[in-house]
Design a protein around this motif. Structure first.
Motif, short mmCIF file in Angstrom:
data_model
loop_
_atom_site.label_atom_id
_atom_site.label_comp_id
_atom_site.label_asym_id
_atom_site.label_seq_id
_atom_site.Cartn_x
_atom_site.Cartn_y
_atom_site.Cartn_z
N MET A 1 0.85 -1.18 0.00
CA MET A 1 0.00 0.00 0.00
C MET A 1 0.89 1.24 0.00
O MET A 1 1.85 1.34 0.74
N SER A 2 0.59 2.21 -0.87
CA SER A 2 1.41 3.40 -1.01
C SER A 2 1.21 4.35 0.17
O SER A 2 0.26 4.25 0.94
N VAL A 3 2.13 5.31 0.28
CA VAL A 3 2.04 6.33 1.32
C VAL A 3 0.74 7.11 1.18
O VAL A 3 0.04 7.35 2.16
N SER A 4 0.38 7.47 -0.07
CA SER A 4 -0.85 8.24 -0.27
C SER A 4 -2.07 7.44 0.15
O SER A 4 -2.99 7.96 0.76
N HIS A 5 -2.06 6.14 -0.16
CA HIS A 5 -3.18 5.28 0.22
C HIS A 5 -3.27 5.20 1.75
O HIS A 5 -4.36 5.25 2.32
N ASN A 6 -2.11 5.07 2.40
CA ASN A 6 -2.09 5.01 3.87
C ASN A 6 -2.65 6.28 4.49
O ASN A 6 -3.45 6.21 5.42
N ILE A 7 -2.21 7.43 4.01
CA ILE A 7 -2.66 8.72 4.57
C ILE A 7 -4.17 8.84 4.43
O ILE A 7 -4.88 9.17 5.38
N VAL A 8 -4.69 8.56 3.22
CA VAL A 8 -6.12 8.70 2.96
C VAL A 8 -6.93 7.75 3.83
O VAL A 8 -7.91 8.14 4.45
N SER A 9 -6.49 6.48 3.93
CA SER A 9 -7.27 5.50 4.70
C SER A 9 -7.14 5.73 6.20
O SER A 9 -8.11 5.56 6.93
N GLN A 10 -5.96 6.13 6.68
CA GLN A 10 -5.79 6.38 8.12
C GLN A 10 -6.71 7.49 8.61
O GLN A 10 -7.24 7.42 9.71
N ARG A 11 -6.87 8.52 7.79
CA ARG A 11 -7.70 9.65 8.20
C ARG A 11 -9.17 9.43 7.89
O ARG A 11 -10.01 10.20 8.33
N GLY A 12 -9.48 8.41 7.09
CA GLY A 12 -10.87 8.18 6.70
C GLY A 12 -11.36 9.18 5.68
O GLY A 12 -12.55 9.47 5.60
N ASP A 13 -10.43 9.74 4.89
CA ASP A 13 -10.79 10.73 3.87
C ASP A 13 -11.58 10.09 2.73
O ASP A 13 -11.48 8.87 2.50
N ASP A 14 -12.32 10.91 2.01
CA ASP A 14 -13.10 10.47 0.86
C ASP A 14 -12.39 10.96 -0.41
O ASP A 14 -12.52 12.12 -0.78
N PRO A 15 -11.61 10.09 -1.09
CA PRO A 15 -10.86 10.51 -2.28
C PRO A 15 -11.73 10.53 -3.54
O PRO A 15 -12.68 9.75 -3.65
N ILE A 16 -11.37 11.39 -4.49
CA ILE A 16 -12.12 11.51 -5.73
C ILE A 16 -11.88 10.30 -6.64
O ILE A 16 -12.71 9.99 -7.49
N TYR A 17 -10.76 9.62 -6.45
CA TYR A 17 -10.49 8.36 -7.14
C TYR A 17 -9.69 7.46 -6.20
O TYR A 17 -9.16 7.94 -5.20
#
Length: 196
Positions: A1-17
């Motif tokens: 899992m990439s750093v960007s994926h980790n950051i987004v999932s750890q924070r529970g963010d809603d990504p556009i893709y």
């Protein structure tokens, strides 16, 4: 899992893709030179490249865009409605940002629009748009890494070409990414809102 994926999932963010799409980019095929060397997964300490997230409204995304094209601000509700509409379109809008993790601010952004076509066997055309880096962060190769990553992503998505619009003085810059001026294309516009 990439750093960007980790950051987004750890924070529970809603990504556009889906952030994992960035992992599909084969950066060994990049054409521009980076000095010092950087990659999408290793930009520099405390910086991360990732998809735009719904939460980026509160991380200064609209202020960042205002540095690119000053204009009327949209409300958080308008941002949310537009974000949901763009996300629900599927793999069309690849709005990609760089976040400074020290300040939790979006400091750079670019968009790949995956324009679906009936031509060329039903493939698509990639358009790079809205490249912007916040003034305090300019000169650190952030625009270069965004353009190169999204260009390679366009190829990965099967686009028959990638294009961008630019001013004449920036042609040498974009040539480093493999872009050329097409003598057969004329770019014309008809603007409907003149107050910007």
């Amino acid at each position: 899992m990439s750093v960007s994926h980790n950051i987004v999932s750890q924070r529970g963010d809603d990504p556009i893709y889906n952030p994992s799409i960035l992992d599909r980019v084969d950066f060994t095929k990049h054409k521009a030179s980076f000095n010092p060397p950087i990659t999408p997964s290793n930009i520099c300490k405390d910086m991360v490249m990732r998809p735009l997230c719904l939460e980026d409204y509160d991380r200064g995304y609209m202020e960042l865009l205002d540095e690119h094209v000053p204009g009327p601000k949209i409300s958080k509700q308008q941002f949310t409605e537009r974000f949901i509409k763009m996300k629900s379109a599927g793999d069309i809008h690849f709005v990609t940002v760089i976040e400074d993790l020290n300040t939790n601010k979006t400091i750079a952004s670019a968009t790949l629009v995956n324009e679906l076509k009936f031509l060329f066997g039903g493939t698509s055309r990639g358009r790079i748009e809205d490249v912007v880096v916040s003034k305090p962060y300019r000169g650190r190769q952030f625009a270069k890494i965004l353009v190169e990553t999204l260009t390679l992503l366009a190829a990965e998505l099967g686009c028959y070409e990638a294009s961008l619009e630019t001013d004449e003085d920036k042609v040498p810059l974009y040539s480093k990414f493999g872009y050329t001026i097409s003598s057969s294309d004329f770019y014309m516009t008809q603007r409907f809102i003149d107050h910007w």
